[in-house]
Design a protein around this motif. Structure first.
Motif, mmCIF file in Angstrom:
data_model
loop_
_atom_site.group_PDB
_atom_site.id
_atom_site.type_symbol
_atom_site.label_atom_id
_atom_site.label_comp_id
_atom_site.label_asym_id
_atom_site.label_seq_id
_atom_site.Cartn_x
_atom_site.Cartn_y
_atom_site.Cartn_z
ATOM 1 N N ASN A 1 -0.440 42.092 -86.568
ATOM 2 C CA ASN A 1 -1.311 42.743 -85.596
ATOM 3 C C ASN A 1 -2.787 42.395 -85.802
ATOM 4 O OD1 ASN A 1 0.895 43.961 -84.379
ATOM 5 N ND2 ASN A 1 0.730 45.824 -85.608
ATOM 6 N N LEU A 2 -3.203 42.307 -87.065
ATOM 7 C CA LEU A 2 -4.585 41.916 -87.338
ATOM 8 C C LEU A 2 -4.838 40.463 -86.925
ATOM 9 C CD1 LEU A 2 -5.461 43.552 -90.791
ATOM 10 C CD2 LEU A 2 -6.528 44.021 -88.575
ATOM 11 N N SER A 3 -3.852 39.603 -87.127
ATOM 12 C CA SER A 3 -4.008 38.197 -86.720
ATOM 13 C C SER A 3 -4.229 38.097 -85.220
ATOM 14 C CB SER A 3 -2.771 37.385 -87.132
ATOM 15 O OG SER A 3 -2.663 37.304 -88.540
ATOM 16 N N TYR B 1 -17.255 48.959 -97.809
ATOM 17 C CA TYR B 1 -17.082 49.094 -96.369
ATOM 18 C C TYR B 1 -16.369 50.405 -96.070
ATOM 19 C CZ TYR B 1 -18.139 44.103 -96.409
ATOM 20 O OH TYR B 1 -18.740 42.879 -96.590
ATOM 21 N N ASN B 2 -16.812 51.085 -95.019
ATOM 22 C CA ASN B 2 -16.149 52.311 -94.585
ATOM 23 C C ASN B 2 -14.986 51.962 -93.662
ATOM 24 O OD1 ASN B 2 -17.968 54.043 -95.952
ATOM 25 N ND2 ASN B 2 -19.445 53.841 -94.287
ATOM 26 N N VAL B 3 -13.793 52.459 -94.010
ATOM 27 C CA VAL B 3 -12.587 52.126 -93.265
ATOM 28 C C VAL B 3 -12.039 53.374 -92.587
ATOM 29 C CG1 VAL B 3 -10.251 51.193 -93.394
ATOM 30 C CG2 VAL B 3 -12.038 50.285 -94.896
ATOM 31 N N LYS B 4 -11.761 53.265 -91.305
ATOM 32 C CA LYS B 4 -11.088 54.319 -90.553
ATOM 33 C C LYS B 4 -9.716 53.796 -90.165
ATOM 34 C CE LYS B 4 -11.566 57.434 -86.596
ATOM 35 N NZ LYS B 4 -12.401 57.798 -85.408
ATOM 36 N N SER B 5 -8.679 54.323 -90.824
ATOM 37 C CA SER B 5 -7.325 53.780 -90.689
ATOM 38 C C SER B 5 -6.409 54.758 -89.953
ATOM 39 C CB SER B 5 -6.748 53.487 -92.090
ATOM 40 O OG SER B 5 -5.351 53.337 -92.025
ATOM 41 N N LEU C 1 -15.075 40.449 -93.539
ATOM 42 C CA LEU C 1 -14.559 41.790 -93.756
ATOM 43 C C LEU C 1 -15.049 42.746 -92.670
ATOM 44 C CD1 LEU C 1 -14.857 41.989 -97.631
ATOM 45 C CD2 LEU C 1 -12.739 42.035 -96.302
ATOM 46 N N GLU C 2 -16.265 42.547 -92.179
ATOM 47 C CA GLU C 2 -16.774 43.396 -91.100
ATOM 48 C C GLU C 2 -15.862 43.322 -89.875
ATOM 49 O OE1 GLU C 2 -20.417 42.183 -93.490
ATOM 50 O OE2 GLU C 2 -18.596 41.205 -92.746
ATOM 51 N N ARG C 3 -15.499 42.121 -89.497
ATOM 52 C CA ARG C 3 -14.660 41.938 -88.306
ATOM 53 C C ARG C 3 -13.264 42.514 -88.520
ATOM 54 N NH1 ARG C 3 -13.028 36.147 -85.427
ATOM 55 N NH2 ARG C 3 -11.798 37.067 -83.726
ATOM 56 N N GLU D 1 -9.448 49.869 -86.959
ATOM 57 C CA GLU D 1 -9.554 51.130 -86.220
ATOM 58 C C GLU D 1 -8.659 51.161 -84.993
ATOM 59 O OE1 GLU D 1 -13.349 52.761 -85.372
ATOM 60 O OE2 GLU D 1 -14.288 51.896 -87.163
ATOM 61 N N ASP D 2 -8.391 50.003 -84.398
ATOM 62 C CA ASP D 2 -7.604 49.941 -83.165
ATOM 63 C C ASP D 2 -6.121 49.677 -83.423
ATOM 64 O OD1 ASP D 2 -9.873 50.328 -81.567
ATOM 65 O OD2 ASP D 2 -10.374 48.187 -81.671
ATOM 66 N N MET D 3 -5.704 49.606 -84.694
ATOM 67 C CA MET D 3 -4.306 49.345 -85.000
ATOM 68 C C MET D 3 -3.444 50.572 -84.707
ATOM 69 S SD MET D 3 -4.747 47.231 -88.591
ATOM 70 C CE MET D 3 -2.998 46.837 -88.767
#
Length: 494
Positions: free
Chosen positions: A123-125, A290-294, A319-321, A327-329
């Motif tokens: 999904n990230l790819s 980095y702040n991660v919203k999962s 890593l930013e991208r 967040e949209d996963m």
């Protein structure tokens, strides 16, 4: 391809009968044979392809690959070799023109987390604007299109065919689950991975491996088979907190990147806050914090997500991208998946079928549960029974348990329940050999504020019953139907 060219790849072989001038395909399934197909008479765990040679010939095969000689009709040839599986991988590579070479190949192994990590990477790819394919427990996916798959890691010829299909659809990244069965049986022979990932090692599959040592070192083949050529850019991603990682590190000369919860890892989280809707945390990396919203729930899904993030980072993305895309996963199908949050109780499914996985899911759910935790668990048939008592103990961490079966096969259903029952630490449980009725018991028992957890199957669409017949079954749909009936929800199917 010219048959003579394929045969010239082998130094040791015996040739019998009349060989065709050309071949175009290769398979171990006689039902897939058509003119021009090499039939591989592969001896498997349950069936022996040698018994299907006549069927393959009837369907048009003129070339048989086998470890035994057999009299064949005129116009049909046989190549006798020591290891048909290994040779079939070699032939498939040449017939399909080395499809893996044009893609970034990512292999994920470990007891738990293979499906989740592989799906996250897929999904990230796609989010990174790459054409992506995934192969594993949840099927074969090319971008958003999904096709069924029989095994976590398919047999050699079918695997190479999937790679070819992916290349034909211009796939750039191919992520696949690599099971210990596949490694031991040589299903991944010929696959040149670029990135390999180890999630964790806990007890499982001892019916197949016999010992944890064999299980662990079999998984190590994925790392040793990366090879010694340092002109090729390859990476290994290891779980910093798992003792097996130290062994795997020594099996490869390629660069190792680690993840974990301790600051000894290259990637680790801090400031973790979570709910059944997701998790936020600060990810510490070699390039800063980095702040991660999962959208994923639980500490073990933080580990899974770190694997996916590292994989994308190693492919050259910032890593930013990557973290913005996280967040949209969406939740991985059947993995700690909350079904219909309109219900007055939490209804959760997960594939957890090992002691470690079951305990982690229960420990993850418990803090977010305001009422009782009700778990449905069934022992899988024809598998490693040594974990059954431990599974009962862990299921007892719930307030109420419904003991049932999971893919019983030819095993006695009552026996499967009884061996789990030996590990129960309280008497708040019911027993039901029919899994659908077991789910109904749990739904009927649930009250507002409770959590019903269906363990073991996720969204697996069948039950393996007597004589290994696959009968349609979906934990999620069955549970939702009973819940909708109970609360008179729109969408209830009479």
């Amino acid at each position: 391809m010219k048959t003579e060219q394929l045969i010239s790849l082998l130094k040791i072989k015996e040739i019998y009968g009349d060989l065709p001038d050309e071949v175009t395909d290769i398979t171990v399934d006689s039902r897939e044979v058509k003119p021009g197909t090499i039939f591989v008479a592969l001896k498997g765990i349950e069936t022996d392809g040698f018994n299907y040679i006549d069927s393959a010939v009837e369907n048009g095969s003129q070339l048989i690959l086998s470890d035994r000689k057999k009299d064949l009709p005129e116009g049909v040839g046989l190549i006798k070799v020591k290891d048909p599986s290994k040779v079939s991988a070699l032939f498939a590579e040449y017939l399909y023109d080395f499809p893996h070479e044009s893609m970034t190949m990512v292999g994920v192994t470990g007891t738990n987390g293979k499906t989740t990590v592989s799906t996250m990477i897929h999904n990230l790819s796609i989010s990174m604007s790459k054409k992506s394919a995934y192969l594993g427990t949840n099927g074969f996916k090319v971008n958003e299109d999904t096709y069924p798959s029989l095994n976590t890691t398919p047999e050699t010829t079918r695997l190479h065919k999937r790679l070819k299909e992916a290349v034909e659809r211009e796939t750039e990244v191919f992520t696949m689950e690599v099971s210990s069965h596949a490694l031991k049986l040589g299903r991944t022979f010929g696959i040149d991975f670029d990135i390999v990932i180890f999630t964790n090692m806990t007890q499982d599959h001892l019916d197949f491996h016999g010992t944890m040592e064999d299980y662990g070192f079999t998984k190590g083949l994925l790392f040793s088979q990366l090879g010694q050529d340092l002109k090729k850019t390859k990476y290994v991603i290891l779980n910093d907190s798992d003792p097996w990682s130290k062994k795997y590190r020594s099996m490869t000369p390629h660069e190792v990147v680690t993840f974990g919860f301790n600051d000894s890892a290259d990637f680790y989280p801090k400031n973790i806050e979570g709910s059944l809707e997701g998790t936020t945390f600060t990810l510490v990396t070699p390039e800063g914090e980095y702040n991660v919203k999962s959208p994923f729930v639980g500490d073990y899904n933080i580990e899974n997500l770190m694997c996916a993030i590292i994989s994308e980072w190693l492919q050259g993305y910032s890593l930013e991208r990557i973290i913005t895309a996280v967040e949209d996963m969406k939740a991985v199908s059947g993995r700690l998946e909350v079904l219909d949050n309109r219900l007055p109780f939490n209804l959760i499914i997960d594939f957890a079928h090992t002691p470690d996985a079951l305990e982690k899911v229960i420990e993850t759910i418990r803090p977010f549960n305001t009422g009782r935790l009700i778990t449905v668990y069934g022992m899988t048939g024809e598998r490693d029974y040594s974990k059954a008592k431990e599974m009962g103990r862990i299921a007892s961490m719930s307030d109420y348990v419904v003991l049932t079966v999971d893919n019983p096969g030819n095993d006695d259903k009552n026996m499967l329940i009884e061996i789990v029952e030996e590990g129960m630490t309280h008497n708040n449980y019911a027993k039901e050999i029919d899994r659908e009725q077991a789910i109904k018991i749990a739904i009927d028992y649930a009250q507002p504020g409770d959590t019903v957890f269906l363990a073991g199957k996720g969204r697996e669409p069948y039950q393996i019953m007597e004589n290994h017949v696959k009968e349609p079954h979906r934990d999620d749909l069955i549970a939702l139907n009973f819940a909708y009936e109970k609360y008179n929800f729109p969408g209830y199917e009479n």
